[in-house]
Design a protein around this motif. Structure first.
Motif, PDB file in Angstrom:
ATOM      1  N   LEU B 144      54.231 -23.773  43.883  1.00 30.20           N
ATOM      2  CA  LEU B 144      54.834 -22.494  44.265  1.00 30.20           C
ATOM      3  C   LEU B 144      54.069 -21.393  43.535  1.00 30.20           C
ATOM      4  N   LYS B 145      54.135 -20.204  44.097  1.00 26.04           N
ATOM      5  CA  LYS B 145      53.668 -19.038  43.347  1.00 26.04           C
ATOM      6  C   LYS B 145      54.922 -18.326  42.832  1.00 26.04           C
ATOM      7  N   ILE B 146      54.977 -18.035  41.562  1.00 25.47           N
ATOM      8  CA  ILE B 146      56.210 -17.465  40.982  1.00 25.47           C
ATOM      9  C   ILE B 146      55.890 -16.397  39.964  1.00 25.47           C
ATOM     10  N   ARG B 147      56.940 -15.653  39.668  1.00 28.24           N
ATOM     11  CA  ARG B 147      56.926 -14.737  38.521  1.00 28.24           C
ATOM     12  C   ARG B 147      58.217 -14.965  37.753  1.00 28.24           C
ATOM     13  N   VAL B 148      58.190 -14.790  36.439  1.00 27.68           N
ATOM     14  CA  VAL B 148      59.401 -14.990  35.624  1.00 27.68           C
ATOM     15  C   VAL B 148      59.541 -13.850  34.635  1.00 27.68           C
ATOM     16  N   MET B 149      60.749 -13.265  34.623  1.00 28.63           N
ATOM     17  CA  MET B 149      61.066 -12.223  33.640  1.00 28.63           C
ATOM     18  C   MET B 149      62.000 -12.834  32.610  1.00 28.63           C
ATOM     19  N   THR B 150      61.813 -12.513  31.362  1.00 26.80           N
ATOM     20  CA  THR B 150      62.585 -13.133  30.285  1.00 26.80           C
ATOM     21  C   THR B 150      63.289 -12.065  29.455  1.00 26.80           C
ATOM     22  N   ALA B 173      67.019  -3.218  44.481  1.00 23.09           N
ATOM     23  CA  ALA B 173      67.080  -1.852  45.026  1.00 23.09           C
ATOM     24  C   ALA B 173      65.718  -1.350  45.476  1.00 23.09           C
ATOM     25  N   GLY B 174      64.664  -2.143  45.185  1.00 24.22           N
ATOM     26  CA  GLY B 174      63.363  -1.746  45.709  1.00 24.22           C
ATOM     27  C   GLY B 174      62.259  -1.582  44.686  1.00 24.22           C
ATOM     28  N   GLU B 175      62.625  -1.621  43.417  1.00 22.89           N
ATOM     29  CA  GLU B 175      61.578  -1.541  42.377  1.00 22.89           C
ATOM     30  C   GLU B 175      60.723  -2.801  42.431  1.00 22.89           C
ATOM     31  N   THR B 176      59.472  -2.654  42.049  1.00 22.39           N
ATOM     32  CA  THR B 176      58.626  -3.857  42.027  1.00 22.39           C
ATOM     33  C   THR B 176      58.959  -4.698  40.796  1.00 22.39           C
ATOM     34  N   PHE B 177      58.697  -5.959  40.936  1.00 20.42           N
ATOM     35  CA  PHE B 177      58.962  -6.905  39.838  1.00 20.42           C
ATOM     36  C   PHE B 177      58.188  -6.494  38.590  1.00 20.42           C
ATOM     37  N   SER B 178      56.916  -6.159  38.780  1.00 19.21           N
ATOM     38  CA  SER B 178      56.071  -5.835  37.621  1.00 19.21           C
ATOM     39  C   SER B 178      56.532  -4.559  36.936  1.00 19.21           C
ATOM     40  N   ALA B 179      56.976  -3.588  37.717  1.00 12.70           N
ATOM     41  CA  ALA B 179      57.436  -2.325  37.126  1.00 12.70           C
ATOM     42  C   ALA B 179      58.678  -2.560  36.272  1.00 12.70           C
ATOM     43  N   VAL B 180      59.586  -3.366  36.775  1.00 15.48           N
ATOM     44  CA  VAL B 180      60.821  -3.674  36.046  1.00 15.48           C
ATOM     45  C   VAL B 180      60.479  -4.488  34.791  1.00 15.48           C
ATOM     46  N   ALA B 181      59.537  -5.386  34.930  1.00  9.51           N
ATOM     47  CA  ALA B 181      59.118  -6.192  33.773  1.00  9.51           C
ATOM     48  C   ALA B 181      58.531  -5.299  32.689  1.00  9.51           C
ATOM     49  N   ASP B 182      57.704  -4.344  33.111  1.00 12.22           N
ATOM     50  CA  ASP B 182      57.107  -3.415  32.146  1.00 12.22           C
ATOM     51  C   ASP B 182      58.181  -2.616  31.421  1.00 12.22           C
ATOM     52  N   LYS B 183      59.263  -2.332  32.158  1.00 14.49           N
ATOM     53  CA  LYS B 183      60.335  -1.507  31.593  1.00 14.49           C
ATOM     54  C   LYS B 183      61.124  -2.271  30.534  1.00 14.49           C
ATOM     55  N   TYR B 184      61.351  -3.550  30.759  1.00 12.82           N
ATOM     56  CA  TYR B 184      62.290  -4.282  29.901  1.00 12.82           C
ATOM     57  C   TYR B 184      61.639  -5.290  28.955  1.00 12.82           C
ATOM     58  N   MET B 185      60.379  -5.600  29.188  1.00 15.75           N
ATOM     59  CA  MET B 185      59.769  -6.647  28.345  1.00 15.75           C
ATOM     60  C   MET B 185      58.683  -6.073  27.454  1.00 15.75           C
ATOM     61  N   LYS B 187      55.113  -6.039  26.114  1.00 16.96           N
ATOM     62  CA  LYS B 187      53.863  -6.467  26.741  1.00 16.96           C
ATOM     63  C   LYS B 187      53.037  -7.427  25.880  1.00 16.96           C
ATOM     64  N   ASP B 188      53.306  -7.413  24.576  1.00 15.81           N
ATOM     65  CA  ASP B 188      52.522  -8.306  23.708  1.00 15.81           C
ATOM     66  C   ASP B 188      53.201  -9.661  23.513  1.00 15.81           C
ATOM     67  N   SER B 189      54.290  -9.895  24.226  1.00 18.21           N
ATOM     68  CA  SER B 189      54.989 -11.176  24.064  1.00 18.21           C
ATOM     69  C   SER B 189      54.371 -12.223  24.982  1.00 18.21           C
ATOM     70  N   ASP B 190      54.505 -13.491  24.569  1.00 12.72           N
ATOM     71  CA  ASP B 190      53.980 -14.576  25.405  1.00 12.72           C
ATOM     72  C   ASP B 190      54.710 -14.623  26.738  1.00 12.72           C
ATOM     73  N   ALA B 191      56.014 -14.332  26.701  1.00  9.88           N
ATOM     74  CA  ALA B 191      56.816 -14.403  27.930  1.00  9.88           C
ATOM     75  C   ALA B 191      56.334 -13.398  28.962  1.00  9.88           C
ATOM     76  N   TYR B 192      55.760 -12.279  28.519  1.00 11.15           N
ATOM     77  CA  TYR B 192      55.289 -11.247  29.455  1.00 11.15           C
ATOM     78  C   TYR B 192      54.206 -11.799  30.383  1.00 11.15           C
ATOM     79  N   LYS B 193      53.419 -12.743  29.869  1.00  2.61           N
ATOM     80  CA  LYS B 193      52.329 -13.310  30.688  1.00  2.61           C
ATOM     81  C   LYS B 193      52.890 -13.991  31.935  1.00  2.61           C
ATOM     82  N   LEU B 194      54.126 -14.494  31.828  1.00  7.96           N
ATOM     83  CA  LEU B 194      54.724 -15.189  32.972  1.00  7.96           C
ATOM     84  C   LEU B 194      55.201 -14.219  34.054  1.00  7.96           C
ATOM     85  N   THR B 195      55.163 -12.927  33.758  1.00  4.79           N
ATOM     86  CA  THR B 195      55.581 -11.964  34.782  1.00  4.79           C
ATOM     87  C   THR B 195      54.495 -11.776  35.830  1.00  4.79           C
ATOM     88  N   ALA B 196      53.273 -12.203  35.525  1.00  5.64           N
ATOM     89  CA  ALA B 196      52.194 -12.129  36.515  1.00  5.64           C
ATOM     90  C   ALA B 196      52.352 -13.306  37.463  1.00  5.64           C
TER      91      ALA B 196
END
Lengths: 326, 298
Positions: B144-150, B173-185, B187-196
């Motif tokens: 599968l191709k996936i993204r994960v927010m933590t 509501a229409g925000e992109t996954f990456s934009a929301v990830a940037d807002k709440y995660m 960026k220097d965390s290992d978990a952030y890499k899984l948002t790609a």
């Protein structure tokens, strides 16, 4: 037959039951056995698709890959088994070395690691067996070199290596550059004793027994053994002093920045006195390029050697540097 | 008569049990003496055992692999051309052909070329294995191709679950996954890499059990609800962006080729296909101990 069965029907029933049970037992015991196979009258080692590799093919394949490198070792082991008996003492020494190295390599897995190395690289069952053959090789080499020392020790050798047998007495300093009062007192005591009438070059061994603080040699009169100009296991100042002595001479006290003070005696420069020394044998084996092979072939001839495979004979002789007609 | 009957039964039993056991292959001339030193004779049997214990396993698996490669991969002109190039590169490392053959342990140029061709073909075997075994591999790895927010207490505070729920609503509501990830995660965390967006397979590591369990049940691309780990300390939002195997094919094949065990699985597959069988118990035990995955016989 009918009469027999009629008269012995019960026995017959029991016998049939017994045979049936035996048959089932035999089947059950062996149903998971690995089945064999033969092709063209030859046992098969393995098969894949329609291709079968016989045991003979496997032997030829293994021989082609690494048989030659292993046959020399097999030959060597056969020679060693003939030349040196497997005594209890030798087995005990092999075990001691095994225990020693197992401890040394404990972080790598100890004995199981060593056993794997012995099997993978040398084809031995275990490390102890490898050590046993190493010790047999040492015994065989020592005897040969000792018996044929004159073949190796000529004027050129003596000039090059200046060989001798050395004894010594050590007054040990923990930190030689800053000796304690006690250490200095012990040194003075030894120095005074040496200049007294009680001790001289003739009874240097007694002096070493009485005063030497090197536990490894004191009890044997300070005897170190064979030393020459290529000896690297001793500190430089010791070797230098040892090589300057004539036979029977005793040195002045030699300061060593690592150990303290030494007094050395050159026991002998005569071949007769060092021909059986371990370090002398090692020197010969390292200095004379083909000495180890010569010893091996000499022992083989002495035991009586015969070959039944021309290819193997040629290869072994080639590896040992032996003329083919020898 | 009774005694005769009993004797016959005993003989029958001995015959049944004797001669049975695991097969032990024999050399046809194993007792041939190769050389003798004093009383010590070294026979072919003796020497065979030494060589066998040294590394018969390696020899056998290489022979089996060679058979498979030649059965499964046709020697095309392209393969011959690639092999010729590789052959010339190999020879170039030595002074001349004769030296190269000697150093590499070959008796002839043809023998070396044969091995080079086999080597080229073995590189192609993995592609064939994937092709031959495609359905099983897709089923096994379920790409599968996936993204994960933590979301964690450490990064998002005590109300991290509420934060996760808010993030989910924003995506819906229409925000992109990456934009929301940037807002709440962070960026220097290992978990952030899984948002790609990345390829996920059932053997992928670094994913919580709750995420893996969710992905097992996914049948269409979409967004998960907020998932929480069993300890209740981490929350996730998972987005499956693609589960179309045709579109994932190239990435999936690249991933398969990178799996360290794929070569072992591949040979296990083909050894089974070609009925690789050992007929000697000592060889069987050697393969069992050192090349367990190559043991495919019943």
């Amino acid at each position: 037959m009918k009469k027999f069965l009629k008269e012995n029907w019960f026995v017959a029933v029991i016998a049939v039951f017994f045979v049936a049970i035996s048959l089932y037992f035999a089947y059950d015991q062996h149903k998971d056995d690995l089945p064999g196979k033969s092709v063209g009258g030859k046992d098969v080692a393995f098969g894949i698709g329609d291709q079968y590799t016989t045991m003979d093919d496997l032997y030829d394949g293994l021989y082609k890959n690494y048989g030659k490198s292993m046959i020399v070792q097999q030959f060597s082991d056969a020679v060693l088994d003939n030349a040196v008996a497997t005594t209890d003492e030798l087995l005990a020494e092999a075990q001691n070395y095994t225990d020693y190295y197992a401890e040394m390599y404990s972080s790598y897995g100890g004995l199981s690691y060593l056993n794997q190395i012995a099997k993978s690289y040398y084809g031995y069952d275990d490390f102890k067996t490898y050590m046993l053959y190493s010790l047999k090789s040492r015994e065989m080499s020592t005897k040969y070199v000792s018996d044929h020392a004159e073949d190796y020790v000529n004027d050129e050798f003596i000039k090059k290596y200046n060989p001798r047998v050395i004894s010594y007495c050590l007054i040990k300093f923990e930190k030689p550059d800053t000796p304690t009062a006690d250490e200095l007192e012990r040194l003075k005591k030894a120095q005074d004793a040496w200049t007294s009438e009680k001790y001289s070059a003739e009874n240097f061994a007694d002096f070493a027994k009485d005063f030497s603080e090197d536990a490894s040699t004191a009890s044997s009169g300070g005897k170190l053994g064979y030393v020459d100009s290529a000896t690297t296991s001793l500190v430089e100042e010791f070797t230098k002093a040892a090589l300057q002595l004539e036979a029977g001479q005793v040195s002045d006290w030699v300061f060593s920045k690592d150990y303290g003070y030494f007094l050395l005696k050159c026991d002998s420069t005569s071949l007769a006195d060092y021909r059986s020394e371990t370090d002398f044998v090692s020197r010969i084996l390292s200095d004379f390029e083909n000495a180890a092979n010569e010893i091996m072939w000499s022992a083989a001839k002495e035991a009586g050697v015969s070959f039944n495979d021309a290819d193997i004979e040629a290869y072994i002789k080639s590896e040992l540097g032996v003329e083919s007609e020898d | 008569m009774k005694k005769i009957a009993l004797l016959l039964i005993s003989v029958l039993m001995v015959c049944l049990l004797a001669g049975c056991g695991d097969a032990s292959g024999k050399l046809s001339d194993g007792n041939k003496v190769l050389f003798q030193v004093g009383k010590n004779k070294v026979t072919k049997n003796d020497f065979y055992k030494v060589m066998r214990d040294y590394d018969a396993g390696d020899f056998i698996v290489k022979q089996a692999a060679k058979f498979i490669v030649n059965q499964e991969i046709e020697t095309t002109d392209q393969i011959k051309a690639d092999a010729k190039k590789q052959f010339e590169e190999t020879i170039a490392e030595y002074d001349d052909l004769k030296t190269a053959l000697e150093k590499l342990g070959y008796e002839s140029e043809e023998e070396l070329m044969e091995d080079v061709i086999d080597s080229v073909k073995s590189d192609l075997l993995i592609d064939k294995y994937i092709e031959d075994n495609w359905d099983n591999l897709v089923s096994q790895y379920a790409p599968l191709k996936i993204r994960v927010m933590t979301f964690t207490q450490a990064d998002n505070g005590d109300d991290f679950k509420t934060t996760a729920a808010n993030a989910l609503n924003e995506i819906k509501a229409g925000e992109t996954f990456s934009a929301v990830a940037d807002k709440y995660m962070k960026k220097d965390s290992d978990a952030y890499k899984l948002t790609a967006e990345s390829l996920y397979v059932t053997t992928s590591s670094g994913y919580d059990t709750v995420v893996k369990d969710y992905l097992k049940e996914v049948t269409t691309p979409g967004l998960s609800e907020v998932l929480t780990n069993s300890a209740g300390t981490v929350a996730y939002i998972v987005q499956v962006t693609n589960n179309n195997i045709s579109q994932l094919r190239d990435d999936f094949i690249t991933h398969l080729k990178g799996i360290s065990t794929i070569s072992t699985e591949m040979y296990g597959f083909y050894l089974k296909k070609h009925n690789f069988t050992l007929y000697d118990i000592d060889l069987y035990n050697i393969i069992k101990e050192n090349y367990q995955s190559y043991l495919v016989q019943d």
